[in-house]
Enzyme design. Structure first.
Site, short mmCIF file in Angstrom:
data_model
loop_
_atom_site.label_atom_id
_atom_site.label_comp_id
_atom_site.label_asym_id
_atom_site.label_seq_id
_atom_site.Cartn_x
_atom_site.Cartn_y
_atom_site.Cartn_z
N ASP A 129 4.65 32.82 17.15
CA ASP A 129 3.21 33.19 17.68
C ASP A 129 3.12 32.49 18.96
O ASP A 129 2.41 31.38 19.06
CB ASP A 129 2.04 32.86 16.59
CG ASP A 129 0.58 33.01 17.00
OD1 ASP A 129 0.81 33.81 17.94
OD2 ASP A 129 -0.28 32.92 16.36
N GLU A 137 -14.08 27.76 12.34
CA GLU A 137 -14.67 26.76 11.60
C GLU A 137 -16.12 26.32 12.60
O GLU A 137 -16.12 26.06 13.56
CB GLU A 137 -13.94 25.69 11.45
CG GLU A 137 -14.15 24.85 10.43
CD GLU A 137 -13.02 23.88 9.99
OE1 GLU A 137 -12.03 24.46 9.03
OE2 GLU A 137 -12.76 22.85 10.45
N ASN A 143 2.01 26.44 21.09
CA ASN A 143 3.45 26.95 20.93
C ASN A 143 3.78 27.60 22.36
O ASN A 143 3.31 28.60 22.83
CB ASN A 143 3.34 28.30 20.19
CG ASN A 143 3.34 27.78 18.35
OD1 ASN A 143 3.33 26.69 18.38
ND2 ASN A 143 3.32 28.80 17.79
N HIS A 189 -0.17 19.05 16.58
CA HIS A 189 -0.93 20.13 16.71
C HIS A 189 -1.91 20.35 15.31
O HIS A 189 -2.71 21.58 15.19
CB HIS A 189 -0.29 21.56 16.98
CG HIS A 189 0.12 21.99 15.65
ND1 HIS A 189 1.15 21.33 14.77
CD2 HIS A 189 0.45 23.50 15.40
CE1 HIS A 189 1.31 22.32 13.88
NE2 HIS A 189 0.90 23.25 14.21
P1 5GP Z 1 -0.06 26.15 13.06
O1 5GP Z 1 -0.45 26.18 14.34
O2 5GP Z 1 1.21 25.52 12.56
O3 5GP Z 1 0.12 27.71 12.05
O4 5GP Z 1 -1.15 25.30 12.06
C1 5GP Z 1 -2.11 24.38 12.78
C2 5GP Z 1 -2.64 23.61 11.88
O5 5GP Z 1 -4.03 23.97 11.49
C3 5GP Z 1 -2.35 23.11 10.66
O6 5GP Z 1 -1.23 22.23 10.61
C4 5GP Z 1 -3.19 22.65 9.88
O7 5GP Z 1 -3.24 21.11 9.98
C5 5GP Z 1 -4.49 23.16 10.50
N1 5GP Z 1 -5.27 23.72 9.75
C6 5GP Z 1 -5.06 25.00 8.94
N2 5GP Z 1 -5.97 25.62 8.44
C7 5GP Z 1 -7.30 24.74 8.81
C8 5GP Z 1 -8.55 25.21 8.40
O8 5GP Z 1 -8.95 26.11 7.58
N3 5GP Z 1 -9.34 24.21 9.19
C9 5GP Z 1 -8.70 23.11 10.22
N4 5GP Z 1 -9.78 22.34 10.56
N5 5GP Z 1 -7.48 23.22 10.34
C10 5GP Z 1 -6.66 23.80 9.58
MN MN Z 2 -0.69 31.08 15.08
MN MN Z 3 -1.16 27.70 15.58
#
Ligand code: 5GP
Ligand code: MN
Ligand code: MN
Length: 387
Positions: free
Chosen positions: A72, A151, A258, A313
């Site tokens: 992504d 959120e 990313n 991240h």
């Molecule tokens: P990624 O970029 O690898 O897909 O994930 C980003 C980060 O977002 C995850 O490691 C997790 O800590 C955080 N995250 C995932 N879902 C939620 C959510 O619903 N609320 C919040 N505040 N953080 C989230």
């Molecule tokens: Mn993504």
């Molecule tokens: Mn992400």
């Protein structure tokens, strides 16, 4: 920093204390590549990814590695501070319904093409990118699936904040896959002497393919920034409607986690790949989300050269999606959110892939990166919409 692991070629510096062996093996494969600059850095949220761990930072000389950017491309976070001091349940639900009405969620796109003036300029992109453009016009301002989220939060500064996690939707994925495949073909043809893993195929930076990838990647990053900004505009409109136009917003904070970019580290120009890592130059503002139902943070970078001036991240996963759906307890995860009064969307076991229990403890993650960032604002979730 917590630990250093040495390999035959380059060391791995770790800020993480809870990580699977498979992620360490991926980091070792990376660290043994000849074109790594200095060392490989693993942030406190690191876990196994595709080819390279998510939460990893890799600086290289002479090559770019599509899979070290992530699929992504340009995925990241944006956040905005309002001057609203409180929102009650009725207002939060009104806002959630405004969000669901104006922002396509999951795999959905807009039915109509969005105004072209909202899209970033294309400049010198390839034909592959050109072909994706008309679809992208319908994807601007859409959330995407999985762990992408919107959120509403209460800040430790006393104000309501909005946070959005999203990326370049389908275009980034198409570009990532196209160039990873291309790199594999070229590596098999010309560079079999390098001990490569097909998932870490590289493009030498002087090649046409690397130039094309860099241009297309940059377009996906720009698109992801515009995508997050468009969604934030919709949320702002919702807040203005609920408050009869009486809301003042701070400037938007909008960052990618990313990507790859040319940067200067230890007095040399190198390509820094951040795959699920946030840039944390000295004084730079970053966003570190926790998980559904836990705290998130606005941070200020300390410019630590050892992490190539980066931080985590997010909290990072402790279990895969399928494992979370199998192993987490639905009742426990729901009551965890209900007890805090959070408006959420966990309804059945399928939704457990995104429950807080699937992620590392954000408090531990923050404690492990005290030498990378300092906390500016702590944000507690009030309501969340997932992709
Ligand atoms: P990624 O970029 O690898 O897909 O994930 C980003 C980060 O977002 C995850 O490691 C997790 O800590 C955080 N995250 C995932 N879902 C939620 C959510 O619903 N609320 C919040 N505040 N953080 C989230
Ligand atoms: Mn993504
Ligand atoms: Mn992400």
């Amino acid at each position: 920093m917590k630990q250093v692991i040495s390999t035959e070629k380059h060391p791995i510096k770790l800020w993480v204390d809870q990580i699977e062996d498979s992620a360490i093996n991926q980091a070792k494969n990376l660290a043994n590549l000849p074109f790594v600059y200095k060392h490989v850095a693993l942030m406190p949220d690191a876990h196994t990814g595709y080819g390279m761990p998510i939460g990893g930072v890799l600086a290289t000389k002479g090559v770019i590695i599509p899979n070290a950017v992530g699929v992504d491309i340009g995925c990241g976070m944006c956040a905005i501070k309002t001057n609203i001091e409180d929102m009650d349940t009725t207002e939060l639900k009104q806002l959630m319904s405004h969000i669901r009405k104006t922002i396509p969620l999951g795999k959905n796109s807009h039915k109509e093409k969005q105004d072209e003036s909202l899209m970033p300029q294309r400049g010198d992109v390839s034909n592959v990118m050109e072909q994706l453009y008309s679809k992208a016009l319908c994807q601007l301002g859409t959330l995407g699936g999985g762990n992408h989220f919107i959120e509403i939060q209460r800040g430790s500064d006393g104000y309501i904040w909005v946070m959005i996690h999203s990326g370049s939707r389908n275009i980034g994925k198409q570009i990532a896959d196209f160039y990873n495949k291309k790199a594999r073909q070229l590596n098999e043809r010309w560079y079999t002497q390098v001990p490569i893993n097909a998932d870490l195929a590289f493009l030498p930076i002087e090649t046409e393919e690397a130039h094309a990838y860099m241009n297309d990647m940059q377009y996906c990053i720009d698109f992801a920034f515009a995508n997050r900004k468009q969604m934030m505009e919709k949320v702002k409109a919702g807040l203005l409607e609920i408050n009869q136009g009486n809301v003042v917003f701070d400037d938007i904070i909008n960052i990618a986690h990313n990507y790859a970019a040319w940067e200067n580290h230890y007095n040399e120009n190198v390509l820094v790949h951040r795959k699920g890592a946030t840039r944390a130059y000295k004084g730079e503002i970053g966003i570190i989300p926790g998980s559904q139902g836990t705290k998130s943070y606005i941070v200020e970078g300390l410019g630590n050269p050892e992490s190539f001036m980066s931080c985590s991240h997010g909290a990072g996963r402790v279990m895969g999606r399928k494992q979370a759906q199998r192993e987490l307890d639905l009742e426990t995860e729901i009551s965890r959110l209900n007890e805090k009064g959070i408006i959420h969307a966990i309804r059945n076991t399928k939704d457990l892939d995104e429950a807080a229990g699937a992620y590392k403890d954000i408090d531990v993650v923050m404690a492990n990166q005290k030498d990378l960032v300092k906390i500016k604002v702590e944000l507690k979730p009030l309501a969340v919409v997932k992709g």
